[in-house]
Design a protein around this motif. Structure first.
Motif, PDB file in Angstrom:
ATOM      1  N   ALA A  37     -13.176 -19.198  39.311  1.00  0.00           N
ATOM      2  CA  ALA A  37     -11.963 -18.902  38.880  1.00  0.00           C
ATOM      3  C   ALA A  37     -11.734 -17.828  37.922  1.00  0.00           C
ATOM      4  CB  ALA A  37     -11.446 -20.289  38.359  1.00  0.00           C
ATOM      5  N   VAL A  38     -12.500 -17.649  36.873  1.00  0.00           N
ATOM      6  CA  VAL A  38     -12.272 -16.442  36.009  1.00  0.00           C
ATOM      7  C   VAL A  38     -12.212 -14.933  36.282  1.00  0.00           C
ATOM      8  CG1 VAL A  38     -12.869 -18.241  33.895  1.00  0.00           C
ATOM      9  CG2 VAL A  38     -14.520 -16.636  34.836  1.00  0.00           C
TER      10      VAL A  38
ATOM     11  N   PHE B 142      -9.370  -8.561  37.047  1.00  0.00           N
ATOM     12  CA  PHE B 142      -8.485  -7.315  37.838  1.00  0.00           C
ATOM     13  C   PHE B 142      -7.107  -7.318  37.688  1.00  0.00           C
ATOM     14  CE2 PHE B 142     -12.325  -8.544  40.102  1.00  0.00           C
ATOM     15  CZ  PHE B 142     -13.017  -7.424  40.487  1.00  0.00           C
ATOM     16  N   ALA B 143      -6.671  -8.207  36.879  1.00  0.00           N
ATOM     17  CA  ALA B 143      -5.130  -8.154  36.808  1.00  0.00           C
ATOM     18  C   ALA B 143      -4.506  -7.187  35.803  1.00  0.00           C
ATOM     19  CB  ALA B 143      -4.770  -9.768  36.049  1.00  0.00           C
ATOM     20  N   ASN B 144      -3.509  -6.768  36.352  1.00  0.00           N
ATOM     21  CA  ASN B 144      -2.862  -5.496  35.727  1.00  0.00           C
ATOM     22  C   ASN B 144      -1.194  -6.070  35.679  1.00  0.00           C
ATOM     23  OD1 ASN B 144      -4.526  -3.357  35.120  1.00  0.00           O
ATOM     24  ND2 ASN B 144      -5.276  -3.722  37.080  1.00  0.00           N
ATOM     25  N   GLY B 145      -0.698  -6.401  34.441  1.00  0.00           N
ATOM     26  CA  GLY B 145       0.725  -6.434  34.399  1.00  0.00           C
ATOM     27  C   GLY B 145       0.931  -8.118  34.389  1.00  0.00           C
ATOM     28  N   LEU B 146       2.287  -8.618  34.122  1.00  0.00           N
ATOM     29  CA  LEU B 146       2.528  -9.837  34.329  1.00  0.00           C
ATOM     30  C   LEU B 146       2.473 -10.738  35.534  1.00  0.00           C
ATOM     31  CD1 LEU B 146       3.753 -12.448  32.724  1.00  0.00           C
ATOM     32  CD2 LEU B 146       6.023 -11.622  33.313  1.00  0.00           C
TER      33      LEU B 146
ATOM     34  N   GLY C  87      -1.249 -11.054  36.414  1.00  0.00           N
ATOM     35  CA  GLY C  87      -2.016 -11.959  35.203  1.00  0.00           C
ATOM     36  C   GLY C  87      -1.600 -13.443  35.774  1.00  0.00           C
ATOM     37  N   ILE C  88      -0.203 -13.721  36.104  1.00  0.00           N
ATOM     38  CA  ILE C  88       0.210 -14.899  36.382  1.00  0.00           C
ATOM     39  C   ILE C  88      -0.786 -15.742  37.562  1.00  0.00           C
ATOM     40  CG2 ILE C  88       2.032 -16.513  37.377  1.00  0.00           C
ATOM     41  CD1 ILE C  88       3.876 -14.955  35.433  1.00  0.00           C
ATOM     42  N   LEU C  89      -0.957 -14.711  38.421  1.00  0.00           N
ATOM     43  CA  LEU C  89      -1.644 -15.206  39.664  1.00  0.00           C
ATOM     44  C   LEU C  89      -3.395 -15.504  39.278  1.00  0.00           C
ATOM     45  CD1 LEU C  89      -0.442 -12.860  42.340  1.00  0.00           C
ATOM     46  CD2 LEU C  89      -0.017 -15.346  42.222  1.00  0.00           C
ATOM     47  N   ALA C  90      -3.930 -14.603  38.429  1.00  0.00           N
ATOM     48  CA  ALA C  90      -5.183 -15.096  38.024  1.00  0.00           C
ATOM     49  C   ALA C  90      -5.225 -16.273  37.330  1.00  0.00           C
ATOM     50  CB  ALA C  90      -5.731 -13.536  37.399  1.00  0.00           C
TER      51      ALA C  90
ATOM     52  N   ALA D  69      -7.560 -19.527  37.671  1.00  0.00           N
ATOM     53  CA  ALA D  69      -8.169 -20.209  36.663  1.00  0.00           C
ATOM     54  C   ALA D  69      -7.807 -21.560  36.160  1.00  0.00           C
ATOM     55  CB  ALA D  69      -8.230 -19.391  35.404  1.00  0.00           C
ATOM     56  N   GLY D  70      -6.560 -22.049  36.220  1.00  0.00           N
ATOM     57  CA  GLY D  70      -6.152 -23.164  36.341  1.00  0.00           C
ATOM     58  C   GLY D  70      -6.997 -24.334  36.858  1.00  0.00           C
ATOM     59  N   PHE D  71      -7.147 -24.027  38.028  1.00  0.00           N
ATOM     60  CA  PHE D  71      -7.812 -24.807  39.040  1.00  0.00           C
ATOM     61  C   PHE D  71      -9.413 -25.148  38.511  1.00  0.00           C
ATOM     62  CE2 PHE D  71     -10.768 -25.740  42.717  1.00  0.00           C
ATOM     63  CZ  PHE D  71     -10.074 -26.889  43.118  1.00  0.00           C
ATOM     64  N   GLY D  72      -9.803 -24.261  37.980  1.00  0.00           N
ATOM     65  CA  GLY D  72     -11.216 -24.454  37.548  1.00  0.00           C
ATOM     66  C   GLY D  72     -11.357 -25.278  36.338  1.00  0.00           C
ATOM     67  N   LEU D  73     -10.327 -25.091  35.270  1.00  0.00           N
ATOM     68  CA  LEU D  73     -10.145 -25.770  34.119  1.00  0.00           C
ATOM     69  C   LEU D  73      -9.812 -27.045  34.240  1.00  0.00           C
ATOM     70  CD1 LEU D  73      -9.477 -25.775  31.062  1.00  0.00           C
ATOM     71  CD2 LEU D  73      -7.206 -25.136  31.663  1.00  0.00           C
ATOM     72  N   SER D  74      -8.906 -27.562  35.437  1.00  0.00           N
ATOM     73  CA  SER D  74      -8.519 -28.666  35.532  1.00  0.00           C
ATOM     74  C   SER D  74      -9.724 -29.460  36.128  1.00  0.00           C
ATOM     75  CB  SER D  74      -7.546 -28.956  36.679  1.00  0.00           C
ATOM     76  OG  SER D  74      -8.019 -28.358  37.928  1.00  0.00           O
TER      77      SER D  74
END
Length: 445
Positions: free
Chosen positions: A300-301, A306-310, A313-316, A320-325
């Motif tokens: 998930a990280v 690859f994120a660029n911009g807001l 970044g939000i999609l990424a 990441a939130g799924f893995g964290l949960s």
């Protein structure tokens, strides 16, 4: 308080909410505050964390041992928690109330003193609050339920401590932010503690002596493998939360005012996913779910690189939130099993010492995080906000994606050594099912 709220998973979770709001604000922004805003060098910040860990190696097991030996009419853990509350409030405010004009050695000394005092107060609270969990909730099913509720509250706290904090300190300053969160801590911790009633039998057990207590704990192979694996994964939690403000500035190139949106994307997505992981734990059991969570977290990280911009970044962040949960929900079940088995072997409930030593192992992840920051900073020339080097963008992409992936892969590989150590999975503990169901019914009603 003899009501239906007594020892309820919901009211107990207020303690997590209480502590995690200020702790998350601390872990997410103390580096940014001291290094980026006040100009403390990364090297001195890393030195301070190293000195803290030396003290933490002493105070964590010590407070756990003392907590296990405490015998009062109010219980073993509650007196420690009530006593530590004002100490925690004062030291948290101290971290973010740096006198104007401090630079260099003076700033380092203030930072080190604030760090040691705040972590001491945090240790007393975490050891005793954590020790209450396996004592109050017996059996895998109710632990999974209580853990899911607790982690739901933790995510709310993470959201407040991470996403709301920049809004508050931008409007009112770091000191006023700290005072506000300190007041919230007192309110929520009181709501938790007033509904907790410790079990009588734990107070009647004769405690092990110091040497014997540590000998039995340190020779527990299951305990060490589990917590070493967890420590690498825990490093990722701390690394992501503390590096996101840098990542937003240098990699995504978004203004400080939009950092809250990025952090909110990560933590809001976690709230419904906690329920998904509770269901997975119910189906697969603690060990398989824990291992699966770390593997998902590692994958998930990757999108953060690859994120660029807001927007991206939000999609990424949502991914990441799924893995964290998963990592937030699953460890509590295995930790409870380890403590239960120790109680069967020793005839004593020793949640304090196990929580303390486990806390030191996992909190030592802070050093791994600090060293990773220092090494990557040296490679790419980042020293501080006043001297960011020639390529801070790539430095912080490594710190939020490549380094976390490597750490989580190590965690997953270590977790494989627990194969067959937990042969009895959730819902199959013979002789405990009726107790577990009765306990859950009491809590529900």
């Amino acid at each position: 308080m003899k009501t239906k709220l007594q020892n309820s998973p919901f009211t107990f979770a207020f303690g997590m909410l209480a502590m995690m709001i200020p702790v998350q604000a601390f872990s997410s922004f103390y580096s940014y505050y001291y290094v980026e805003k006040l100009g403390l060098s990364v090297g001195l910040a890393t030195l301070a964390r190293t000195i803290y860990l030396i003290w933490d190696a002493v105070d964590q097991p010590l407070f756990g041992y003392l907590s296990d030996r405490t015998r009062t009419r109010w219980g073993r853990r509650k007196p420690w928690i009530y006593s530590a509350m004002p100490f925690f409030v004062l030291t948290f405010v101290m971290v973010f109330a740096v006198p104007e004009g401090m630079k260099g050695t003076e700033l380092f000394i203030w930072f080190l003193a604030a760090l040691l005092l705040f972590e001491t107060a945090s240790t007393i609270l975490w050891v005793n609050y954590g020790a209450l969990f396996p004592e109050l909730f017996r059996g895998d099913r109710i632990r999974a339920k209580a853990s899911a509720i607790q982690q739901g509250f933790q995510i709310i706290a993470l959201l407040i401590g991470s996403a709301v904090t920049p809004i508050i300190f931008a409007a009112y300053g770091f000191t006023n932010m700290a005072i506000l969160f300190a007041v919230a801590f007192v309110v929520f911790m009181w709501l938790c503690m007033v509904t907790v009633r410790e079990k009588e039998e734990a107070r009647k057990e004769a405690p092990l002596k110091l040497v014997e207590a540590f000998r039995v704990t340190l020779k527990n192979k299951e305990f060490w493998i589990f917590n070493i694996a967890n420590s690498f994964a825990q490093t990722v939690n701390g690394l992501l939360s503390s590096m996101i403000p840098f990542y937003a500035k240098y990699a995504l190139k978004i203004p400080e005012s939009q950092v809250s949106l990025l952090l909110a994307a990560i933590f809001v997505s976690v709230i419904p996913l906690v329920a998904v992981w509770y269901y997975i734990v119910r189906k697969l059991g603690g060990l398989k779910s824990w291992r699966l969570a770390m593997l998902f977290y590692a994958l998930a990280v990757i999108p953060l690189w690859f994120a660029n911009g807001l927007g991206s970044g939000i999609l990424a962040g949502v991914v990441a939130g799924f893995g964290l949960s998963g990592f937030l929900v699953t460890p509590a079940v295995l930790s409870g099993q380890i403590i239960d088995r120790d109680a069967k072997e020793t005839g004593r409930r020793r949640e304090g010492i196990y929580t303390a030593v486990a806390g030191f192992i996992t909190r030592s992840s802070g050093l791994i995080s600090a060293v990773a920051f220092w090494i990557v900073g040296m490679i790419f020339g980042y020293v501080s906000g006043e001297n960011p080097g020639s390529n801070p963008e790539v430095a912080f992409r490594y710190l939020v994606s490549v380094v976390p992936f490597g750490l989580l892969l190590i965690s997953f590989l270590i977790s494989l050594f627990l194969r067959n150590i937990f042969p009895v999975e959730m819902g199959k503990w013979k002789g405990e099912n009726s107790h577990e169901q009765n306990n859950e019914q009491k809590i529900n009603h």
